[in-house]
Design an enzyme around this catalytic site. Structure first.
Site, short mmCIF file in Angstrom:
data_model
loop_
_atom_site.label_atom_id
_atom_site.label_comp_id
_atom_site.label_asym_id
_atom_site.label_seq_id
_atom_site.Cartn_x
_atom_site.Cartn_y
_atom_site.Cartn_z
N ASP A 35 -35.17 107.90 21.50
CA ASP A 35 -35.99 106.80 20.97
C ASP A 35 -37.44 107.09 21.31
O ASP A 35 -37.73 107.68 22.36
CB ASP A 35 -35.55 105.46 21.58
CG ASP A 35 -35.96 104.28 20.72
OD1 ASP A 35 -35.07 103.65 20.10
OD2 ASP A 35 -37.18 104.00 20.62
N LYS A 40 -38.21 101.55 26.64
CA LYS A 40 -36.80 101.27 26.33
C LYS A 40 -35.90 102.37 26.91
O LYS A 40 -34.86 102.09 27.52
CB LYS A 40 -36.63 101.18 24.81
CG LYS A 40 -35.29 100.66 24.36
CD LYS A 40 -35.19 100.62 22.85
CE LYS A 40 -35.55 99.27 22.28
NZ LYS A 40 -35.25 99.15 20.85
N ALA A 251 -22.48 75.51 4.78
CA ALA A 251 -23.83 75.10 4.39
C ALA A 251 -24.67 74.90 5.64
O ALA A 251 -24.16 74.60 6.71
CB ALA A 251 -23.76 73.82 3.58
N GLY A 252 -25.96 75.08 5.51
CA GLY A 252 -26.84 74.93 6.68
C GLY A 252 -28.30 75.04 6.29
O GLY A 252 -28.66 74.80 5.12
N CYS A 259 -31.21 91.48 8.74
CA CYS A 259 -30.62 92.19 7.61
C CYS A 259 -30.65 91.46 6.28
O CYS A 259 -31.18 91.98 5.30
CB CYS A 259 -29.17 92.56 7.94
SG CYS A 259 -29.09 93.83 9.21
N LYS A 262 -34.10 90.90 4.45
CA LYS A 262 -34.75 92.17 4.10
C LYS A 262 -33.91 92.95 3.09
O LYS A 262 -34.45 93.51 2.13
CB LYS A 262 -35.00 92.96 5.39
CG LYS A 262 -34.48 94.35 5.47
CD LYS A 262 -34.85 95.00 6.77
CE LYS A 262 -33.68 95.67 7.46
NZ LYS A 262 -33.01 96.70 6.72
N ARG A 326 -35.52 87.71 14.41
CA ARG A 326 -36.11 88.16 13.14
C ARG A 326 -35.69 87.23 12.00
O ARG A 326 -34.51 86.97 11.81
CB ARG A 326 -35.71 89.62 12.87
CG ARG A 326 -36.43 90.58 13.80
CD ARG A 326 -36.01 92.02 13.59
NE ARG A 326 -34.74 92.33 14.22
CZ ARG A 326 -34.24 93.58 14.30
NH1 ARG A 326 -34.90 94.59 13.79
NH2 ARG A 326 -33.09 93.79 14.90
N1 LIG Z 1 -29.25 94.78 13.33
C1 LIG Z 1 -28.21 94.70 12.53
O1 LIG Z 1 -27.42 93.75 12.59
C2 LIG Z 1 -27.96 95.78 11.52
C3 LIG Z 1 -26.70 95.84 10.91
C4 LIG Z 1 -26.47 96.85 9.97
C5 LIG Z 1 -27.48 97.73 9.64
N2 LIG Z 1 -28.71 97.61 10.22
C6 LIG Z 1 -29.74 98.57 9.85
O2 LIG Z 1 -29.82 99.56 10.88
C7 LIG Z 1 -31.18 99.99 11.07
C8 LIG Z 1 -31.60 99.75 12.50
O3 LIG Z 1 -31.58 98.37 12.74
P1 LIG Z 1 -31.73 97.78 14.22
O4 LIG Z 1 -31.55 96.32 14.11
O5 LIG Z 1 -30.88 98.56 15.15
O6 LIG Z 1 -33.28 98.15 14.48
P2 LIG Z 1 -34.11 98.01 15.83
O7 LIG Z 1 -35.49 97.69 15.41
O8 LIG Z 1 -33.39 97.13 16.79
O9 LIG Z 1 -34.08 99.49 16.44
C9 LIG Z 1 -34.71 100.59 15.88
C10 LIG Z 1 -35.02 101.57 17.00
O10 LIG Z 1 -35.53 102.79 16.43
C11 LIG Z 1 -36.57 103.29 17.26
N3 LIG Z 1 -37.38 104.22 16.49
C12 LIG Z 1 -38.29 103.95 15.52
N4 LIG Z 1 -38.81 105.11 15.04
C13 LIG Z 1 -38.20 106.13 15.71
C14 LIG Z 1 -38.29 107.54 15.65
N5 LIG Z 1 -39.11 108.15 14.80
N6 LIG Z 1 -37.52 108.27 16.50
C15 LIG Z 1 -36.68 107.66 17.37
N7 LIG Z 1 -36.55 106.31 17.45
C16 LIG Z 1 -37.30 105.55 16.63
C17 LIG Z 1 -37.27 102.03 17.71
O11 LIG Z 1 -38.06 102.27 18.87
C18 LIG Z 1 -36.09 101.08 17.97
O12 LIG Z 1 -35.62 101.21 19.29
C19 LIG Z 1 -31.99 99.21 10.03
O13 LIG Z 1 -32.11 99.99 8.87
C20 LIG Z 1 -31.13 98.00 9.76
O14 LIG Z 1 -31.35 97.47 8.47
C21 LIG Z 1 -28.95 96.67 11.17
#
Ligand SMILES: NC(=O)c1ccc[n+]([C@@H]2O[C@H](COP(=O)([O-])OP(=O)(O)OC[C@H]3O[C@@H](n4cnc5c(N)ncnc54)[C@H](O)[C@@H]3O)[C@@H](O)[C@H]2O)c1
Length: 429
Positions: A35, A40, A251-252, A259, A262, A326
């Site tokens: 990361d 972190k 409903a709510g 997710c 976006k 978010r």
């Molecule tokens: N959160 C969910 O419930 C969920 C569910 C399914 C899919 N997703 C998808 O998964 C993806 C990640 O979501 P998330 O909620 O885990 O995001 P998040 O923001 O919690 O985590 C993303 C991480 O990536 C790191 N990062 C950014 N650029 C980087 C790089 N160049 N190299 C290494 N690390 C880097 C950030 O520091 C961060 O720790 C998104 O595309 C999201 O749409 C999320």
């Protein structure tokens, strides 16, 4: 002796990356996590989970020996062939997905015939093809590419990883797709192996469909309010039809989270960019925005002008069992209440730290009961279990006014009314 499992790299250790890392460690893989957020990475090395997610910290502790954290890609590249990409893809102002973090990863991976990018981040349909084109142009065509969208739900993410409804693998029929399928095999989940574009679309279409279901039942709820029907009864009657199903029919006050808003927007923009106007999704988004604001009208109906009125928000996170703020409905609500001059208190069992950086002008209480002191009205925003167990007589004694707005239709109306309070749900006649 167990069979040796494929080591993997995970790039991005947010909700998806960390759960994926911990899950594959549980299945026996060595996992090399990367990361760019050094703080972190430091916390993860100390064994701390930077997010609240049930069961995650326990897995991180259990597999501390198999989970490696770094800000540097080198070791992951040396130790693993499969590099799971789980970086954020937040919305841009235009509503399109911001793929800059994904592109940063693609740029950072050197040419190789031995590695594969496994895309877990949610990306617009066509991204995989575009990335493979770019790789080719930069002399990196040897890198394999797999789309492996993630369907976990925050709040039950570890459970969802271990027991997925399905695993979707979109690939070009090469070694990398086989290796990803093999990694997931111990979970015995139904497998959808398909092409990259279809896998990308499965993810976007699934989230858009679920969001549509929510906006649909919210519109039914709004009509129920005009026609004296109870949407909870209506949803029960509908949900027993197995063509419809009962999930996502509550409903709510609107959906939020990292997710749905976006991904629905990204799919709408994706369609628009290719010349198609996705009318249904335009409505889904608009209904959701209005739904968050209808609470204000309910408060005004009972309290009149909100200037100087004390309103308590029970819960701030976008749903229970997470500290994720978010796109939470509480963001819109607290801003609208502030703008109308209300005095707002709030309590959330875990999201306070996240909320403090996003919301100003409200008092963060130390407990639910503390937040309710002298309130004119209370709005249940997030249905945390502890709010469902409140002693409503005690609440009534503590409040100044009587209004309880159940923004998630999660409370027992009889218990609330029995305590001498006024109950208003969403679409409850
Ligand atoms: N959160 C969910 O419930 C969920 C569910 C399914 C899919 N997703 C998808 O998964 C993806 C990640 O979501 P998330 O909620 O885990 O995001 P998040 O923001 O919690 O985590 C993303 C991480 O990536 C790191 N990062 C950014 N650029 C980087 C790089 N160049 N190299 C290494 N690390 C880097 C950030 O520091 C961060 O720790 C998104 O595309 C999201 O749409 C999320």
């Amino acid at each position: 002796m167990g069979v040796e499992r494929e080591p993997i790299g995970v790039i991005g250790t947010g909700y998806v990356g960390l759960v994926t890392a911990a899950g594959f460690a549980e299945l026996g893989s060595e996992v090399w996590c990367v990361d760019i957020d050094a703080a972190k990475v430091e916390r993860l090395r100390r064994g701390e989970a930077p997010i609240y997610e049930p069961g995650l910290e326990a897995l991180l502790t259990k597999h501390a020996g198999r989970l490696h954290f770094s800000t540097d890609l080198d070791e992951a590249l040396q130790r693993a062939r499969l590099l799971f990409v789980a970086v954020g893809t937040p919305p841009t102002y235009s509503g399109d997905a911001d793929l800059s973090a994904v592109h940063a990863v693609v740029d950072a991976i050197p040419a190789s015939d031995e590695h594969a990018l496994v895309m877990k981040s949610t990306v617009p349909c066509g991204t995989g093809a575009a990335i493979q084109r770019v790789l080719g142009e930069r002399g990196k065509a040897g890198l394999a590419y797999v789309s492996c969208p993630e369907f976990l739900k925050e709040g039950s993410a570890v459970e969802d990883f271990m027991h997925p409804d399905r695993v979707v693998v979109g690939d070009n029929g090469d070694w990398a797709g086989d290796a990803v399928v093999e990694l997931y095999a111990p979970l015995n989940a139904p497998l959808v192996r398909t092409d990259v574009a279809s896998a990308e679309m499965v993810k976007l279409a699934s989230n858009a469909f679920l969001a549509t279901k929510i906006s649909f039942i919210n519109e039914i709820a709004n009509v129920c309010e005009e026609t004296h029907a109870d949407v909870v009864e209506v949803a029960r009657g509908m949900g027993l039809d197995d063509r419809i199903g009962s999930k996502f029919l509550q409903a709510g006050i609107g959906f939020g989270g990292s997710c749905f808003p976006k991904d629905v927007n990204a799919l709408k923009q994706l369609a628009g960019n290719s010349g198609y106007h996705f009318q249904l999704l335009t409505a889904v988004i608009e209904v959701n925005e209005l739904q968050k604001r209808r609470v204000i009208a309910k408060l005004q109906k009972h309290l009149g002008a909100l200037v100087g009125k004390r309103v308590t928000l029970l819960g701030l996170a976008f749903k229970p069992n997470t500290d994720d703020m978010r796109e939470a409905s509480s963001l819109v609500l607290s801003a609208r209440l502030n703008a109308d001059g209300a005095i707002v208190s709030a309590y959330d069992p875990v999201a306070e730290n996240e909320a403090r950086s996003l919301i100003s002008g409200l008092r963060f209480a130390e407990s639910a009961m503390d937040s309710l002191l002298d309130a004119d009205a209370v709005v249940l925003v997030t249905e945390w279990p502890e709010f469902l167990e409140l002693d409503w007589r005690e609440v009534a004694a503590s409040m100044k006014g009587k209004l309880v707005i159940d923004g998630r239709n999660a409370l027992d109306p009889d218990a609330v009314r029995g305590a001498g309070l006024v109950y208003e749900g969403i679409g409850r006649g």
